[in-house]
Design a protein around this motif. Structure first.
Motif, PDB file in Angstrom:
ATOM      1  N   UNK A   1       0.838  -1.221   0.000  1.00 26.56           N
ATOM      2  CA  UNK A   1       0.000   0.000   0.000  1.00 26.56           C
ATOM      3  C   UNK A   1       0.861   1.255   0.000  1.00 26.56           C
ATOM      4  N   UNK A   2       1.956   1.221   0.774  1.00 23.97           N
ATOM      5  CA  UNK A   2       2.821   2.399   0.850  1.00 23.97           C
ATOM      6  C   UNK A   2       3.379   2.795  -0.509  1.00 23.97           C
ATOM      7  N   UNK A   3       3.693   1.788  -1.340  1.00 21.09           N
ATOM      8  CA  UNK A   3       4.398   2.072  -2.595  1.00 21.09           C
ATOM      9  C   UNK A   3       3.518   1.912  -3.829  1.00 21.09           C
ATOM     10  N   UNK A   4       2.283   1.535  -3.646  1.00 16.32           N
ATOM     11  CA  UNK A   4       1.428   1.304  -4.808  1.00 16.32           C
ATOM     12  C   UNK A   4       1.802   0.029  -5.543  1.00 16.32           C
ATOM     13  N   UNK A   5       2.433  -0.911  -4.831  1.00 15.69           N
ATOM     14  CA  UNK A   5       2.738  -2.220  -5.443  1.00 15.69           C
ATOM     15  C   UNK A   5       1.485  -3.103  -5.307  1.00 15.69           C
ATOM     16  N   UNK A   6       1.488  -4.234  -6.021  1.00 12.82           N
ATOM     17  CA  UNK A   6       0.285  -5.080  -6.024  1.00 12.82           C
ATOM     18  C   UNK A   6       0.617  -6.440  -5.406  1.00 12.82           C
ATOM     19  N   UNK A   7      -0.157  -6.846  -4.422  1.00 20.33           N
ATOM     20  CA  UNK A   7       0.033  -8.180  -3.831  1.00 20.33           C
ATOM     21  C   UNK A   7      -0.739  -9.191  -4.670  1.00 20.33           C
ATOM     22  N   UNK A   8      -0.026 -10.190  -5.156  1.00 23.62           N
ATOM     23  CA  UNK A   8      -0.673 -11.253  -5.940  1.00 23.62           C
ATOM     24  C   UNK A   8      -0.731 -12.496  -5.052  1.00 23.62           C
ATOM     25  N   UNK A   9      -1.918 -12.839  -4.594  1.00 26.43           N
ATOM     26  CA  UNK A   9      -2.079 -13.985  -3.679  1.00 26.43           C
ATOM     27  C   UNK A   9      -2.457 -15.227  -4.493  1.00 26.43           C
ATOM     28  N   UNK A  10      -1.566 -16.172  -4.514  1.00 21.75           N
ATOM     29  CA  UNK A  10      -1.744 -17.381  -5.313  1.00 21.75           C
ATOM     30  C   UNK A  10      -2.536 -18.409  -4.514  1.00 21.75           C
ATOM     31  N   UNK A  11      -3.523 -19.019  -5.145  1.00 18.42           N
ATOM     32  CA  UNK A  11      -4.257 -20.090  -4.465  1.00 18.42           C
ATOM     33  C   UNK A  11      -3.497 -21.399  -4.636  1.00 18.42           C
ATOM     34  N   UNK A  12      -3.111 -21.986  -3.520  1.00 13.31           N
ATOM     35  CA  UNK A  12      -2.474 -23.309  -3.545  1.00 13.31           C
ATOM     36  C   UNK A  12      -3.490 -24.284  -2.964  1.00 13.31           C
ATOM     37  N   UNK A  13      -3.796 -25.345  -3.697  1.00 18.42           N
ATOM     38  CA  UNK A  13      -4.855 -26.241  -3.195  1.00 18.42           C
ATOM     39  C   UNK A  13      -4.477 -26.915  -1.880  1.00 18.42           C
TER      40      UNK A  13
END
Ligand SMILES: Cc1ncc(COP(=O)(O)O)c(C=O)c1O
Length: 385
Positions: free
Chosen positions: A105-117
């Protein structure tokens, strides 16, 4: 009481605590001697012992109070560009995921949360899920070595290698790994690796480490900026100088790590490799017993099992969502109060879904899991409306 939650917090052996107390006594007897004249050498010796255990150069290793601090130290030292992607899995420990969200949030980066079964059949499913989401914009991956809620040993060597080949930095959260799985951090080659000594190594609480690859050490600063920032010393790296003093504190937990390594390692013929093997075999046997009792498929294959194992439970009947991950499910409370079994019931991936997670440590035995298996079906049946 049957204690099956070494995964959250395990007790430290009395011999190690007595040793820690000796350091505290020595500190209080002559604090200036201890902090100003002796401490750096004592910390160097402790780091050297730990570095040997982890197969790494002591110059690249510093103590931090816990793995949460280790992850925060790295994330809050880095600068990200708007639009850069930070990879993480949906098995990530909540506190560390929060730290990642905070810096993103501080840097405007994007968190990509991967679904692992979960349950899953093999390591390939993890590799496919994570590597499939690495793009040209991926800057860093935060990966658990051993996942917290689901208790799986991830194929961390392959993940680090493949991500490195794609130019992605890796921050490995090895909170559970030291003492559970063999570690060779030099061979692993992660950019950053943090791990707890106060979990499976049974060191006193407040002892963990952060390993930073030498080419990144200039960037990584302690969470607390202290004297080291403008030190004129040139006899050691700024990395070691800054992390060696972050203000007055009780360093006795760090200094007791060598005894924990020796003492616990000396409890079983064959030392640490034999302890890890013993605990893993016990966890695998417990897995069989509980899968049968709960009538669920094996959550993950043997090669992904260390000394934890998690099992999906029927949804929680609780109507109020848990306020925090430290929340105690009523089932966990009943297991303790009615049957003397301390075992965590963890909301995952989101309430009301939940998991039961057992741990296997030297003080555990198969009849303890058999007892849990006998009482669980009745308690679960009683939860149904
Ligand atoms: C993957 C993971 N990361 C971080 C932590 C937090 O450890 P600590 O409370 O020692 O910082 C845990 C604790 O169980 C964990 O499982």
């Amino acid at each position: 009481m049957i204690f099956l939650n070494h995964g959250s917090f395990g007790s430290c052996p009395r011999a190690v605590l007595e040793h820690q107390q000796q350091f505290r006594d020595r500190l209080e007897r002559q604090p200036v001697q201890f902090f100003v004249r002796d401490l750096e050498r004592l910390l160097d010796e402790a780091r050297a012992d730990l570095a040997r255990f982890l197969h790494v150069d002591a110059a690249d290793l510093v103590f931090v109070p816990n793995a949460t601090a280790g992850v925060n130290t790295v994330l809050r030292s880095l600068r990200f560009r708007r639009g850069e992607e930070l990879l993480v899995t949906d098995h990530e420990y909540n506190a560390c995921r929060n730290a990642l969200d905070f810096v993103a949030r501080q840097f405007g980066a994007r968190v990509v949360a991967v679904t692992v079964p979960f349950p899953l059949r093999g390591e390939a499913e993890v590799l496919e899920a994570v590597l499939g989401r690495a793009t040209k914009r991926t800057r860093l991956a935060l990966l658990d070595h051993v996942t917290s809620q689901t208790g799986m040993v991830l194929p961390i060597g392959r993940l680090v290698h493949e991500l490195d080949c794609r130019g992605v930095e890796t921050l490995v959260d090895g909170a559970h790994a030291p003492g559970m799985v063999p570690l060779n951090l030099r061979r692993l080659g992660a950019t950053y690796y943090t791990g707890n000594c106060h979990k499976w190594l049974c060191a006193p609480k407040g002892a963990a480490f952060l390993h930073v690859r030498r080419d990144r050490q200039k960037t990584i600063r302690p969470l607390t900026i202290s004297h080291g920032a403008n030190s004129p010393r040139s006899d050691r790296s700024r990395f070691l100088i800054e992390f060696g003093w972050t203000g007055t504190w009780d360093p006795s937990a760090y200094l007791s790590v060598p005894l924990a390594l020796r003492f616990v390692g000396g409890l079983v013929p064959g030392g640490w490799p034999a302890i890890m093997k013993h605990n893993r075999h016990l966890a695998l046997a417990a897995q069989e017993v509980l899968c049968t009792a709960l009538d669920v498929v094996k959550p993950c294959p043997a090669e992904m099992t260390g000394s934890l194992a998690s099992f999906p439970l029927p949804d929680s009947p609780c109507r109020h969502p848990p306020r925090s991950p430290l929340y105690l499910d009523p089932l966990q409370e009943r297991l303790l109060s009615e049957h003397g079994v301390e075992v965590p019931v963890i909301p995952w991936p989101k309430p009301p879904r939940r998991l039961l997670r057992i741990s296997a440590q030297l003080y555990n035995s198969l009849p303890q899991y058999q007892r849990l298996a006998r009482v669980l079906p009745g308690l679960l049946a009683a939860e149904r409306p």
